[in-house]
Write a protein that holds these residues in place. Structure first.
Motif, PDB file in Angstrom:
ATOM      1  N   LYS A  32       1.383  11.560 -10.250  1.00  0.00           N
ATOM      2  CA  LYS A  32       0.739  12.860 -10.128  1.00  0.00           C
ATOM      3  C   LYS A  32       1.719  13.978 -10.497  1.00  0.00           C
ATOM      4  CE  LYS A  32      -2.867  13.602  -6.802  1.00  0.00           C
ATOM      5  NZ  LYS A  32      -3.209  13.807  -5.396  1.00  0.00           N
ATOM      6  N   GLY A  33       2.962  13.877  -9.994  1.00  0.00           N
ATOM      7  CA  GLY A  33       3.984  14.873 -10.308  1.00  0.00           C
ATOM      8  C   GLY A  33       4.315  14.896 -11.791  1.00  0.00           C
TER       9      GLY A  33
ATOM     10  N   LYS B  52       0.834  -1.201   0.000  1.00  0.00           N
ATOM     11  CA  LYS B  52       0.000   0.000   0.000  1.00  0.00           C
ATOM     12  C   LYS B  52       0.871   1.254   0.000  1.00  0.00           C
ATOM     13  CE  LYS B  52      -4.158  -1.749   2.291  1.00  0.00           C
ATOM     14  NZ  LYS B  52      -4.963  -1.704   3.530  1.00  0.00           N
ATOM     15  N   GLY B  53       1.944   1.238   0.804  1.00  0.00           N
ATOM     16  CA  GLY B  53       2.858   2.375   0.842  1.00  0.00           C
ATOM     17  C   GLY B  53       3.517   2.602  -0.504  1.00  0.00           C
TER      18      GLY B  53
ATOM     19  N   GLU C 212       3.282   5.901  -3.007  1.00  0.00           N
ATOM     20  CA  GLU C 212       4.458   6.597  -3.552  1.00  0.00           C
ATOM     21  C   GLU C 212       4.370   6.695  -5.071  1.00  0.00           C
ATOM     22  OE1 GLU C 212       8.197   4.945  -2.248  1.00  0.00           O
ATOM     23  OE2 GLU C 212       7.481   4.815  -0.180  1.00  0.00           O
ATOM     24  N   LEU C 213       3.995   5.599  -5.713  1.00  0.00           N
ATOM     25  CA  LEU C 213       3.867   5.601  -7.171  1.00  0.00           C
ATOM     26  C   LEU C 213       2.776   6.564  -7.631  1.00  0.00           C
ATOM     27  CD1 LEU C 213       4.278   1.801  -7.988  1.00  0.00           C
ATOM     28  CD2 LEU C 213       5.863   3.638  -8.558  1.00  0.00           C
ATOM     29  N   GLN C 214       1.693   6.630  -6.876  1.00  0.00           N
ATOM     30  CA  GLN C 214       0.630   7.571  -7.225  1.00  0.00           C
ATOM     31  C   GLN C 214       1.142   9.009  -7.152  1.00  0.00           C
ATOM     32  OE1 GLN C 214      -2.411   6.292  -4.433  1.00  0.00           O
ATOM     33  NE2 GLN C 214      -3.524   5.191  -6.028  1.00  0.00           N
TER      34      GLN C 214
END
Length: 194
Positions: free
Chosen positions: A145-146, A134-135, A139-141
């Motif tokens: 997003k960036g 989940k972590g 982080e990938l999300q």
């Protein structure tokens, strides 16, 4: 049933177990039926009502815990938990007095506790792996997003530059056409005056 009542174990009825486990009475009955189908014996009174001992409730708690795991059916959870658990002797309980039931063997309790501990460890490992995944997903999300924000900004700047270039080109064409018209008419009028 053994005659020694000095170490009697309390039994619980289906509704008590359902309240304790936080599930419906029908779900407790389903768990009990699956356990019995797999060779596990649950005590019954002369009216054929189930009387659950503490060990039965512990096993049901473990089944419930495993059944919550992603991709584990109740049947698979029952099979997993009951592996290595010796089946009980068939016993009956008279009326509603369940205080004279004898306790399970110490060896059976130790085996059950070892089995529960082993599955608890596996469950905790799976839970930790799940939390770690989940972590990583979060982080990938954030990275995506960036990147999307960067792409959107780059496209916006490019569009603004293209629009500015088109405007400048259009303005230059207008000025060139205006200069060209003046040159033609001035040449035209110059020739006539000669």
């Amino acid at each position: 049933m053994k005659d020694d009542t000095s170490q009697a174990e309390k039994a619980y009825w289906t509704k008590d177990v359902a309240d304790d486990l936080g599930m419906a009475v029908t779900t407790v009955r389903k768990y009990a039926s699956l356990m019995e189908e797999n060779g596990y014996t649950i005590l019954r009174n002369e009216h054929n009502q189930r009387a659950f001992l503490e060990r039965d409730i512990l096993i049901m708690k473990r089944i419930k815990s495993l059944a919550k795991a992603h991709g584990v059916t109740i049947e698979d959870a029952v099979n997993s938990v009951l592996k290595g658990v010796p089946s009980n002797e068939v016993q009956t309980v008279s009326g509603s007095d369940t205080s004279t039931m004898s306790p399970p063997d110490t060896k059976e309790n130790e085996q059950l506790q070892a089995l529960i501990t082993r599955y608890d460890d596996k469950f905790n490992d799976l839970k930790n792996d799940n939390d770690e995944l989940k972590g990583m997903i979060q982080e990938l999300q954030q990275i995506v997003k960036g990147q999307q924000s960067y792409i959107d900004d780059s496209i916006k700047k490019r569009d603004e530059q293209l629009l500015q270039s088109i405007r400048e080109l259009h303005q230059a064409r207008i000025e060139a056409a205006s200069t060209e018209k003046k040159g033609f008419f001035s040449r035209l009028f110059k020739k006539e005056s000669l």
